[in-house]
Design an enzyme around this catalytic site. Structure first.
Site, PDB file in Angstrom:
ATOM      1  N   TYR A 147       0.819  -1.215   0.000  1.00  0.00           N
ATOM      2  CA  TYR A 147       0.000   0.000   0.000  1.00  0.00           C
ATOM      3  C   TYR A 147       0.857   1.272   0.000  1.00  0.00           C
ATOM      4  CZ  TYR A 147      -4.431  -2.454   0.799  1.00  0.00           C
ATOM      5  OH  TYR A 147      -5.546  -3.243   0.679  1.00  0.00           O
ATOM      6  N   LYS A 205       5.372 -14.814   3.028  1.00  0.00           N
ATOM      7  CA  LYS A 205       5.748 -15.616   1.862  1.00  0.00           C
ATOM      8  C   LYS A 205       7.271 -15.555   1.772  1.00  0.00           C
ATOM      9  CE  LYS A 205       4.619 -17.994  -1.867  1.00  0.00           C
ATOM     10  NZ  LYS A 205       4.025 -19.348  -1.802  1.00  0.00           N
ATOM     11  N   ASP A 237      -0.082 -18.836   1.646  1.00  0.00           N
ATOM     12  CA  ASP A 237      -0.938 -19.724   0.854  1.00  0.00           C
ATOM     13  C   ASP A 237      -1.406 -20.909   1.701  1.00  0.00           C
ATOM     14  OD1 ASP A 237       1.762 -20.407   0.847  1.00  0.00           O
ATOM     15  OD2 ASP A 237       1.806 -21.123  -1.216  1.00  0.00           O
ATOM     16  N   ASP A 261      -4.838  -7.918   4.779  1.00  0.00           N
ATOM     17  CA  ASP A 261      -6.132  -7.511   4.211  1.00  0.00           C
ATOM     18  C   ASP A 261      -6.889  -8.748   3.728  1.00  0.00           C
ATOM     19  OD1 ASP A 261      -8.128  -5.792   3.132  1.00  0.00           O
ATOM     20  OD2 ASP A 261      -7.155  -5.866   1.167  1.00  0.00           O
ATOM     21  N   ASP A 265     -10.344 -10.933   5.605  1.00  0.00           N
ATOM     22  CA  ASP A 265     -11.650 -11.174   4.967  1.00  0.00           C
ATOM     23  C   ASP A 265     -11.946 -12.669   4.946  1.00  0.00           C
ATOM     24  OD1 ASP A 265     -11.882  -8.440   4.397  1.00  0.00           O
ATOM     25  OD2 ASP A 265     -12.692  -8.804   2.391  1.00  0.00           O
TER      26      ASP A 265
HETATM   27  C1  IPM Z   1     -10.050  -2.643   4.377  1.00  0.00           C
HETATM   28  C2  IPM Z   1     -10.466  -2.197   3.008  1.00  0.00           C
HETATM   29  C3  IPM Z   1      -9.553  -1.062   2.566  1.00  0.00           C
HETATM   30  C4  IPM Z   1      -8.160  -1.632   2.485  1.00  0.00           C
HETATM   31  C5  IPM Z   1      -9.987  -0.380   1.259  1.00  0.00           C
HETATM   32  C6  IPM Z   1     -11.376   0.177   1.340  1.00  0.00           C
HETATM   33  C7  IPM Z   1      -9.030   0.676   0.810  1.00  0.00           C
HETATM   34  O1  IPM Z   1     -10.470  -3.260   2.132  1.00  0.00           O
HETATM   35  O2  IPM Z   1     -10.130  -1.846   5.322  1.00  0.00           O
HETATM   36  O3  IPM Z   1      -9.670  -3.799   4.538  1.00  0.00           O
HETATM   37  O4  IPM Z   1      -7.767  -2.184   1.456  1.00  0.00           O
HETATM   38  O5  IPM Z   1      -7.440  -1.551   3.470  1.00  0.00           O
HETATM   39 MN    MN Z   2     -10.064  -5.202   3.081  1.00  0.00          MN
END
Ligand code: IPM
Ligand code: MN
Length: 377
Positions: A147, A205, A237, A261, A265
């Protein structure tokens, strides 16, 4: 104990953000009833829709308020088709911008399955994982990695030939987030469900990437300072299958920005989905809390999304303020909120559509607020 009132800044943002932040406000108001409460709340607009209508992501005064807040609660930002001139999502100033401006280096994402919460797999509601096996926290580096804004496009003759993103892993960035993970494993104290061992798993990784090798070396150096916390390693992975098959093995998991990130999720599936995934962006002097789900345009304006992730983000915020200000009034309210949420999830009375239920966003907020009022502070 700090005498002054904590200044809280709420940024509802776009899409479902304002819907869930409205409910969080209701819940916070219920917690604050009766006694004089040690916080005050200001709300500021901003995000993609604001950018479309005003040509800026937010007002300078809103930015100032967020920069000086004791804690920020962010709903969500972003809307399809509304982009900044540089191609980034409009509203990025409120999320990626604040993470960097306030140096919120640790993105802390608890993944805990509450009794009564269902998983949706192949459109069916079931309970694949059991609550006693899912209680981990992903700590994601939040200011660098992939990022880092060292990137760009090479446009020639009116079209792009090359695009490049540079992944930066710094000593400072790695050290502080890894240290945060080890401290957290100690503070949580309960260890992994499997064996009650306090454990920090380094997810990387490092069989391929230099940045990950450096991250792992840094992990080893810091781990040596924490004799009571077990070391653990996973390539990212392999981790994606292990965390699904054996979530009980994990206590605290630390990783770099983009990997964190993605795995957070993925892990949210184990806790019932994004409707329960809350995050805290933590720095030395500042913090911002948010539901992880984003603005969810498909569901916006329908009063149907699950506000639990935002209530859990609010709980994290109260707990953070309690610790940071050494003020047990915040901690007591965090405990009270968590007890209430756990009770209503267990009895099934706040099941929104994502849980196969019919409870609306605003009804879930009303029920949590009412349950708080019905319980002694
Ligand atoms: C998160 C989101 C953000 C990120 C986006 C909205 C920029 O996916 O908070 O995980 O990638 O960090
Ligand atoms: Mn995210």
């Amino acid at each position: 104990m700090s005498d002054s009132t904590a200044q809280l800044v709420f940024l509802p943002g776009d899409g479902t953000g304002p819907e869930v932040v409205r409910e969080a406000r209701k819940v916070l108001d219920a917690l604050g009833e009766g006694d004089a409460h040690p916080w005050s709340v200001e709300e500021h607009p901003g995000g993609a829709i604001y950018y479309r209508d005003h040509g800026k992501e937010w007002e300078p005064a809103s930015e100032e308020a967020a920069l000086h807040a004791d804690a920020v609660l962010l709903g969500a930002v972003g809307w399809p088709g509304i982009m900044l001139p540089d191609g980034n999502i409009a509203g990025a100033a409120l999320v990626l911008g604040l993470r960097r401006r306030l140096d919120l280096y640790a993105n802390v994402r608890p993944c805990r399955l509450y009794p009564g919460v269902l998983h949706r797999i192949s459109g069916k509601f079931s309970q694949v994982w059991s609550p006693e096996n899912v209680d981990l926290v992903v700590v994601r580096e939040n200011t660098e990695g992939l990022y880092t804004p060292v990137h760009g496009r090479l446009d020639r003759g009116g079209s792009t030939d090359v695009a490049v993103d540079t992944r930066l892993i710094t000593r400072k960035g790695a050290e502080r987030v890894i240290r945060y993970a080890f401290e957290l494993a100690g503070r949580r104290g309960r260890g992994a469900p499997e064996d009650k061992a306090r454990r920090v798993t380094c997810v990387d990784k490092s069989n391929v990437l230099a940045g990950c090798q450096f991250f792992r070396e840094t992990y080893d150096r810091i781990a040596a300072e924490y004799a009571g916390v077990a070391r653990d390693y996973a390539y990212v992975d392999a981790f994606t299958q292990w965390v699904v098959r054996n979530p009980e093995h994990y206590d605290v998991v630390v990783s770099t920005n983009m990997m964190g990130d993605i795995i957070s999720d993925l892990a949210s599936v184990l806790q019932g989905g994004m409707g329960f995934a809350a995050g805290g962006n933590i720095g030395e002097g500042h913090a911002m809390f948010e539901p992880v789900h984003g603005s969810a345009p498909k569901h916006a304006g329908k009063n149907e999304v699950n506000p639990m992730a935002t209530f859990l983000a609010l709980e994290m915020m109260l707990r953070y303020l309690g610790d940071r200000r050494s003020d047990s009034r915040f901690t007591r309210q965090a405990d009270r909120l968590e007890r209430t949420i756990a009770r209503l999830l267990a009895d099934g009375s706040v099941r929104t559509y994502d849980q196969g239920g019919t409870v609306r966003t605003s009804e879930a907020g009303d029920r949590v607020a009412a349950a708080i009022r019905g319980e002694a502070a």
